[in-house]
Design a protein around this motif. Structure first.
Motif, PDB file in Angstrom:
ATOM      1  N   ALA A  35      29.331  34.367  62.724  1.00 10.83           N
ATOM      2  CA  ALA A  35      30.640  35.171  62.122  1.00 10.83           C
ATOM      3  C   ALA A  35      32.049  36.259  63.330  1.00 10.83           C
ATOM      4  O   ALA A  35      32.468  35.840  62.450  1.00 10.83           O
ATOM      5  CB  ALA A  35      30.180  35.536  60.159  1.00 10.83           C
ATOM      6  N   SER A  73      18.092  38.576  51.593  1.00 10.47           N
ATOM      7  CA  SER A  73      19.350  39.605  51.661  1.00 10.47           C
ATOM      8  C   SER A  73      19.759  40.043  53.302  1.00 10.47           C
ATOM      9  O   SER A  73      18.623  40.060  53.597  1.00 10.47           O
ATOM     10  CB  SER A  73      18.919  41.307  51.622  1.00 10.47           C
ATOM     11  OG  SER A  73      18.814  41.045  50.127  1.00 10.47           O
ATOM     12  N   LYS A  85      23.911  36.100  68.768  1.00 11.58           N
ATOM     13  CA  LYS A  85      22.569  36.667  69.276  1.00 11.58           C
ATOM     14  C   LYS A  85      21.617  36.327  70.513  1.00 11.58           C
ATOM     15  O   LYS A  85      20.969  37.148  71.329  1.00 11.58           O
ATOM     16  CB  LYS A  85      21.716  37.598  68.083  1.00 11.58           C
ATOM     17  CG  LYS A  85      22.348  38.310  67.244  1.00 11.58           C
ATOM     18  CD  LYS A  85      22.936  39.450  67.126  1.00 11.58           C
ATOM     19  CE  LYS A  85      22.592  40.217  66.015  1.00 11.58           C
ATOM     20  NZ  LYS A  85      23.005  41.191  66.715  1.00 11.58           N
ATOM     21  N   GLY A 104      24.105  37.133  56.429  1.00  9.55           N
ATOM     22  CA  GLY A 104      24.957  36.633  56.587  1.00  9.55           C
ATOM     23  C   GLY A 104      25.707  35.875  55.910  1.00  9.55           C
ATOM     24  O   GLY A 104      26.868  35.209  56.452  1.00  9.55           O
ATOM     25  N   SER A 155      27.438  37.320  53.237  1.00  8.41           N
ATOM     26  CA  SER A 155      29.078  37.307  52.786  1.00  8.41           C
ATOM     27  C   SER A 155      29.853  37.470  53.902  1.00  8.41           C
ATOM     28  O   SER A 155      31.173  36.486  53.569  1.00  8.41           O
ATOM     29  CB  SER A 155      29.343  39.209  52.038  1.00  8.41           C
ATOM     30  OG  SER A 155      28.487  39.153  50.583  1.00  8.41           O
TER      31      SER A 155
HETATM   32  N1  LIG Z   1      26.029  39.487  65.483  1.00  6.19           N
HETATM   33  C1  LIG Z   1      26.059  39.242  64.190  1.00  6.19           C
HETATM   34  N2  LIG Z   1      26.074  40.268  63.280  1.00  6.19           N
HETATM   35  C2  LIG Z   1      26.827  39.876  61.910  1.00  6.19           C
HETATM   36  C3  LIG Z   1      26.518  37.966  61.605  1.00  6.19           C
HETATM   37  N3  LIG Z   1      26.630  37.265  60.159  1.00  6.19           N
HETATM   38  C4  LIG Z   1      26.451  39.149  59.392  1.00  6.19           C
HETATM   39  N4  LIG Z   1      26.429  40.220  60.578  1.00  6.19           N
HETATM   40  C5  LIG Z   1      25.535  41.141  60.250  1.00  6.19           C
HETATM   41  O1  LIG Z   1      24.621  41.151  59.491  1.00  6.19           O
HETATM   42  C6  LIG Z   1      24.845  42.122  58.432  1.00  6.19           C
HETATM   43  C7  LIG Z   1      24.422  42.111  56.834  1.00  6.19           C
HETATM   44  O2  LIG Z   1      25.737  41.184  57.487  1.00  6.19           O
HETATM   45  P1  LIG Z   1      26.403  40.338  55.318  1.00  6.19           P
HETATM   46  O3  LIG Z   1      27.975  39.622  55.564  1.00  6.19           O
HETATM   47  O4  LIG Z   1      26.828  41.838  54.188  1.00  6.19           O
HETATM   48  O5  LIG Z   1      24.762  39.947  54.531  1.00  6.19           O
HETATM   49  P2  LIG Z   1      24.646  39.318  53.134  1.00  6.19           P
HETATM   50  O6  LIG Z   1      23.475  41.073  52.294  1.00  6.19           O
HETATM   51  O7  LIG Z   1      24.076  37.876  53.299  1.00  6.19           O
HETATM   52  O8  LIG Z   1      25.869  39.344  52.004  1.00  6.19           O
HETATM   53  C8  LIG Z   1      25.535  43.265  59.312  1.00  6.19           C
HETATM   54  O9  LIG Z   1      25.917  44.376  58.930  1.00  6.19           O
HETATM   55  C9  LIG Z   1      27.083  42.083  58.942  1.00  6.19           C
HETATM   56  O10 LIG Z   1      27.696  42.424  60.140  1.00  6.19           O
HETATM   57  C10 LIG Z   1      27.278  37.244  63.006  1.00  6.19           C
HETATM   58  O11 LIG Z   1      26.932  36.103  62.715  1.00  6.19           O
HETATM   59  N5  LIG Z   1      26.681  38.017  63.795  1.00  6.19           N
END
Ligand SMILES: Nc1nc2c(ncn2[C@@H]2O[C@H](COP(=O)(O)OP(=O)(O)O)[C@@H](O)[C@H]2O)c(=O)[nH]1
Ligand SMILES: [Mg+2]
Length: 208
Positions: free
Chosen positions: A175, A32, A146, A35, A37
């Motif tokens: 992303a 979870s 990052k 990233g 989604s």
């Molecule tokens: N800096 C950065 N933050 C990211 C990236 N991908 C996702 N996030 C952040 O990580 C958090 C979780 O992302 P999400 O896509 O919902 O993750 P999931 O739970 O795996 O679907 C969110 O606050 C996003 O904005 C990325 O490539 N770079």
């Protein structure tokens, strides 16, 4: 990949609810908040096709998205979020396993890991289990923005050592900056056999 259409198809918890097995699929999995989604949104160039969340552990379903009417991207439930009730956590393993073991149209998988984290035991086991199934698996190191480029390369090397994977099976992804997007699409094309589809002349004209 030129994205002509990207749409949500359906959410499922069991095979009877999956869409018909008539298009090649690639699936995304990982902890979870890793990233997943955001990666799918970036691949299809949409901000909110898949809901992203500050609150981890929200996606508890198998979500199907169709791209260009030719293939589907499948967002699998995220695992390993402690705040989710045990009973819910316990459904995730079987949900993921059922999809992976029973989907004839599954062509390949992307296992996502935050580039800043070490490989956890459950990820190591999952990677081994996926490779034992003989499916093409690629490791995606998410949130590469990052780190500086050289620090990111250092992390990539460390994660290669930890997983035993070769460089060609790993990709750094962001992303935010879209780093890795084209490489992932070229993997998806070779996994699914769905080649880059350029817009028809007619469609290209519509935008003028
Ligand atoms: N800096 C950065 N933050 C990211 C990236 N991908 C996702 N996030 C952040 O990580 C958090 C979780 O992302 P999400 O896509 O919902 O993750 P999931 O739970 O795996 O679907 C969110 O606050 C996003 O904005 C990325 O490539 N770079
Ligand atoms: Mg998600």
């Amino acid at each position: 990949m030129h994205i002509r259409s990207a749409e949500f198809v359906t959410s499922a918890v069991k095979p009877e609810q999956y869409p018909p097995a008539d298009l090649p699929e690639v699936a995304f999995l990982g902890r979870s908040n890793v990233g997943k989604s955001s990666m799918i949104n970036c691949l299809v160039q949409r901000k909110n096709l898949v809901k992203t969340s500050q609150q981890p552990g929200k996606t508890q379903l198998v979500n199907f998205f169709a791209v260009n009417g030719h293939l589907r991207l499948v967002d699998l439930p995220g695992f390993g979020y402690a705040k989710v009730p045990k009973a819910v956590q316990q459904q995730w393993g079987p949900m993921i396993e059922t999809y992976i073991e029973n989907r004839p149209t599954l062509c390949g998988l992307f296992l996502l890991m935050d580039i800043r984290r070490e490989v956890q035991e459950e990820e190591g086991r999952l990677l081994q289990w996926l490779m034992d199934r003989g499916l093409p698996v690629r490791l995606v190191l998410t949130k590469a923005d990052k780190f500086s480029r050289s620090a990111a390369l250092g992390r990539q090397k460390a994660l290669m050592r930890q997983t035993g994977l070769e460089a060609e099976n790993l990709v750094m992804f962001s992303a935010k900056t879209h780093q890795g997007r084209e490489e992932v699409w070229s993997w998806i094309s070779s996994m699914t056999g769905v080649a880059e589809t350029r817009p028809q002349k007619e469609e290209a004209c519509k935008s003028f």
